[in-house]
Motif scaffolding. Structure first.
Motif, PDB file in Angstrom:
ATOM      1  N   PHE A 129       0.577  -0.898  -0.277  1.00 21.89           N
ATOM      2  CA  PHE A 129       0.063   0.204  -0.102  1.00 21.89           C
ATOM      3  C   PHE A 129       0.726   1.315   0.266  1.00 21.89           C
ATOM      4  CE2 PHE A 129      -2.365   3.605   2.427  1.00 21.89           C
ATOM      5  CZ  PHE A 129      -3.875   3.441   1.527  1.00 21.89           C
ATOM      6  N   GLY A 130       1.553   1.168   0.774  1.00 21.79           N
ATOM      7  CA  GLY A 130       2.346   2.665   0.518  1.00 21.79           C
ATOM      8  C   GLY A 130       3.430   2.314  -0.787  1.00 21.79           C
ATOM      9  N   ALA A 131       3.484   1.970  -0.869  1.00 23.16           N
ATOM     10  CA  ALA A 131       4.801   2.171  -2.260  1.00 23.16           C
ATOM     11  C   ALA A 131       4.052   2.390  -3.670  1.00 23.16           C
ATOM     12  CB  ALA A 131       4.950   0.443  -2.746  1.00 23.16           C
ATOM     13  N   PHE A 132       2.440   1.886  -3.888  1.00 23.48           N
ATOM     14  CA  PHE A 132       2.012   2.296  -4.375  1.00 23.48           C
ATOM     15  C   PHE A 132       0.926   3.590  -4.209  1.00 23.48           C
ATOM     16  CE2 PHE A 132      -2.193   1.690  -7.429  1.00 23.48           C
ATOM     17  CZ  PHE A 132      -1.964   1.883  -8.302  1.00 23.48           C
ATOM     18  N   VAL A 133       1.086   4.748  -3.179  1.00 23.82           N
ATOM     19  CA  VAL A 133       0.958   5.438  -2.691  1.00 23.82           C
ATOM     20  C   VAL A 133       1.929   5.968  -2.824  1.00 23.82           C
ATOM     21  CG1 VAL A 133       0.350   7.460  -0.215  1.00 23.82           C
ATOM     22  CG2 VAL A 133      -1.081   5.224  -0.285  1.00 23.82           C
ATOM     23  N   THR A 134       3.039   6.155  -2.628  1.00 24.55           N
ATOM     24  CA  THR A 134       4.646   6.585  -2.864  1.00 24.55           C
ATOM     25  C   THR A 134       4.067   6.228  -5.173  1.00 24.55           C
ATOM     26  OG1 THR A 134       5.401   5.654  -1.522  1.00 24.55           O
ATOM     27  CG2 THR A 134       6.847   7.189  -3.408  1.00 24.55           C
ATOM     28  N   ALA A 135       3.463   5.952  -5.336  1.00 25.71           N
ATOM     29  CA  ALA A 135       4.163   5.848  -7.426  1.00 25.71           C
ATOM     30  C   ALA A 135       2.786   6.756  -7.184  1.00 25.71           C
ATOM     31  CB  ALA A 135       3.595   4.588  -7.659  1.00 25.71           C
ATOM     32  N   LEU A 205      -6.817   6.556  -3.993  1.00 22.04           N
ATOM     33  CA  LEU A 205      -6.931   6.104  -5.401  1.00 22.04           C
ATOM     34  C   LEU A 205      -5.836   4.224  -5.075  1.00 22.04           C
ATOM     35  CD1 LEU A 205      -6.263   8.864  -7.695  1.00 22.04           C
ATOM     36  CD2 LEU A 205      -8.267   7.754  -7.658  1.00 22.04           C
ATOM     37  N   ALA A 206      -5.228   4.753  -4.084  1.00 26.32           N
ATOM     38  CA  ALA A 206      -4.389   3.729  -4.064  1.00 26.32           C
ATOM     39  C   ALA A 206      -5.134   2.689  -3.686  1.00 26.32           C
ATOM     40  CB  ALA A 206      -3.481   3.855  -3.274  1.00 26.32           C
ATOM     41  N   CYS A 297     -12.544   9.042   2.799  1.00 26.98           N
ATOM     42  CA  CYS A 297     -11.226   9.184   2.369  1.00 26.98           C
ATOM     43  C   CYS A 297     -10.611   8.568   3.579  1.00 26.98           C
ATOM     44  CB  CYS A 297     -10.675  10.528   2.262  1.00 26.98           C
ATOM     45  SG  CYS A 297     -10.805  11.536   1.636  1.00 26.98           S
ATOM     46  N   LEU A 298     -10.518   8.760   5.037  1.00 29.19           N
ATOM     47  CA  LEU A 298      -9.715   7.748   5.598  1.00 29.19           C
ATOM     48  C   LEU A 298     -10.374   6.610   5.806  1.00 29.19           C
ATOM     49  CD1 LEU A 298      -9.089  10.818   9.001  1.00 29.19           C
ATOM     50  CD2 LEU A 298      -7.346   9.800   6.849  1.00 29.19           C
ATOM     51  N   ALA A 299     -12.367   6.444   6.166  1.00 33.14           N
ATOM     52  CA  ALA A 299     -11.951   5.048   6.168  1.00 33.14           C
ATOM     53  C   ALA A 299     -12.034   3.821   5.272  1.00 33.14           C
ATOM     54  CB  ALA A 299     -13.908   5.392   6.192  1.00 33.14           C
ATOM     55  N   LEU A 300     -12.032   4.427   3.325  1.00 29.57           N
ATOM     56  CA  LEU A 300     -12.092   4.100   2.727  1.00 29.57           C
ATOM     57  C   LEU A 300     -10.457   3.499   3.040  1.00 29.57           C
ATOM     58  CD1 LEU A 300     -13.092   5.914  -0.009  1.00 29.57           C
ATOM     59  CD2 LEU A 300     -13.858   3.458   0.361  1.00 29.57           C
ATOM     60  N   VAL A 301      -9.967   4.148   3.052  1.00 30.42           N
ATOM     61  CA  VAL A 301      -8.153   3.296   3.601  1.00 30.42           C
ATOM     62  C   VAL A 301      -7.943   2.389   4.731  1.00 30.42           C
ATOM     63  CG1 VAL A 301      -6.238   4.644   3.966  1.00 30.42           C
ATOM     64  CG2 VAL A 301      -6.861   6.236   2.772  1.00 30.42           C
ATOM     65  N   ALA A 302      -8.630   2.433   5.898  1.00 34.57           N
ATOM     66  CA  ALA A 302      -8.780   1.859   6.486  1.00 34.57           C
ATOM     67  C   ALA A 302      -9.234   0.602   5.926  1.00 34.57           C
ATOM     68  CB  ALA A 302      -9.715   2.235   8.081  1.00 34.57           C
ATOM     69  N   GLY A 303     -10.852   0.800   5.572  1.00 34.24           N
ATOM     70  CA  GLY A 303     -11.191  -0.679   5.027  1.00 34.24           C
ATOM     71  C   GLY A 303     -10.381  -1.405   3.984  1.00 34.24           C
ATOM     72  N   SER A 304      -9.985  -0.503   3.164  1.00 31.35           N
ATOM     73  CA  SER A 304      -9.066  -0.904   2.065  1.00 31.35           C
ATOM     74  C   SER A 304      -7.635  -2.036   2.767  1.00 31.35           C
ATOM     75  CB  SER A 304      -8.936  -0.284   1.274  1.00 31.35           C
ATOM     76  OG  SER A 304      -7.230   0.459   1.874  1.00 31.35           O
TER      77      SER A 304
END
Length: 318
Positions: A129-135, A205-206, A297-304
């Motif tokens: 997740f961190g790598a794709f967010v960075t990309a 998006l990630a 947004c935060l719920a989407l990130v935590a849920g994913s």
């Protein structure tokens, strides 16, 4: 009677320094970040990410060039709106590279090999997740930074403090200085606000792209699924907003409908919490609308992350 023989095959125990969890997490992060741009892979894997990266830079470069000739600050693309202007290109990058990050190990059934070593399930997911967010952040932040640097280089006269007349403009110079609306400080604050928006775009998006790609092990299906989710959500939101505004005259419904489109969702946060100008068709009014959008947004990130954790943990047991 049979006799047994012990052969010395030269096996030796590892006696070096064990690098620990942080090294494993960092190695996974770097590996996935390189994979997102096709580094360390065949040349055909590099074509799409670098081509899309070049396309992302073109409007920024053109905007800076026009600014250099026109010397008008209004021709520069707003930092907060760049992701929405280029959302089709960003969506293509998301669709083509999310399966590379999320589904390769699932497709080749190599996930159990990772977990046969001391690699935590959550670490495995966070590294991806961190790598794709960075990309994605790199794809968005580099053009925005080009806009900022280009603005500093091409219009330095617009960013210097000027002396304001103390008597309201009768020609006598006063001792008080004021900063123009497009001063260096104001410009830099808008730039950092744009970077914050880029980071939030990358996170949302990630989160969406990786979850979709993780459940479609074939890369072609993964690409099609991500594009389909983007197009369907955007189209439905546009239809709802058009009906609400043009036929019912209900701008409140039109604003809240933007929560169901990822690009509009982040733009609401930028407008209501970061002070950016509205780029999406509509947004909920007030700070409360921005707080609700940020919570989504935060719920989407935590849920994913939770869904990816469960998906890879199950794949690691199979």
């Amino acid at each position: 009677m049979t006799t047994s023989t012990i052969h010395d095959i030269g096996y030796r125990h590892y006696e070096g320094r064990r690098l620990g969890r942080a090294y494993v997490l960092r190695s996974q992060y770097v590996h996935n970040l390189r994979a997102a741009f096709g580094l360390g892979r065949p040349a055909r894997a590099k074509v799409m990410p670098f081509l899309l990266g070049a396309v992302m830079l073109l409007p920024a470069a053109a905007s800076v060039a026009i600014l250099g000739f026109a010397k008008e600050p209004d021709v520069l693309i707003r930092y907060s709106s760049y992701a929405l202007i280029m959302q089709v290109v960003v969506a293509i990058f998301l669709a083509t590279q999310a399966p590379v990050i999320a589904s390769r190990e699932l497709r080749f059934h190599s996930v159990p090999l990772y977990f046969s070593r001391p690699v935590g399930h959550l670490d495995f997911v966070l590294a991806k997740f961190g790598a794709f967010v960075t990309a994605i952040f790199i794809m968005l932040a580099v053009p925005v930074t080009l806009l900022y640097v280009g603005a500093l280089v091409t219009r330095p006269d617009k960013m210097d403090p000027v002396i304001q007349p103390a008597d309201g403009g009768n020609g006598e110079m006063g001792g008080e200085s004021a900063v123009k609306p497009d001063s260096l400080v104001d410009h830099t604050l808008h730039y950092f606000g744009g970077l914050a928006g880029c980071l939030l775009f990358a996170l949302v998006l990630a989160a969406i792209g990786l979850v979709i790609a993780a459940f479609t092990t074939r890369r072609g299906l993964g690409v099609a699924a991500v594009i389909a989710v983007y197009m369907i959500s955007s189209t439905i939101v546009v239809i709802i907003q058009g009906i609400a505004e043009n036929q019912a005259g209900n701008f409140t419904v039109s604003g809240w409908a933007g929560l169901f489109s990822p690009f509009n969702l982040v733009d609401i946060v930028q407008v209501r919490l970061l002070g950016a100008e509205l780029t999406a068709p509509a947004a909920p009014s007030g700070v409360m609308g921005g707080l609700v959008a940020l919570a989504v947004c935060l719920a989407l990130v935590a849920g994913s992350i939770a869904v990816l954790y469960r998906r890879f943990r199950k794949a690691g047991l199979s």
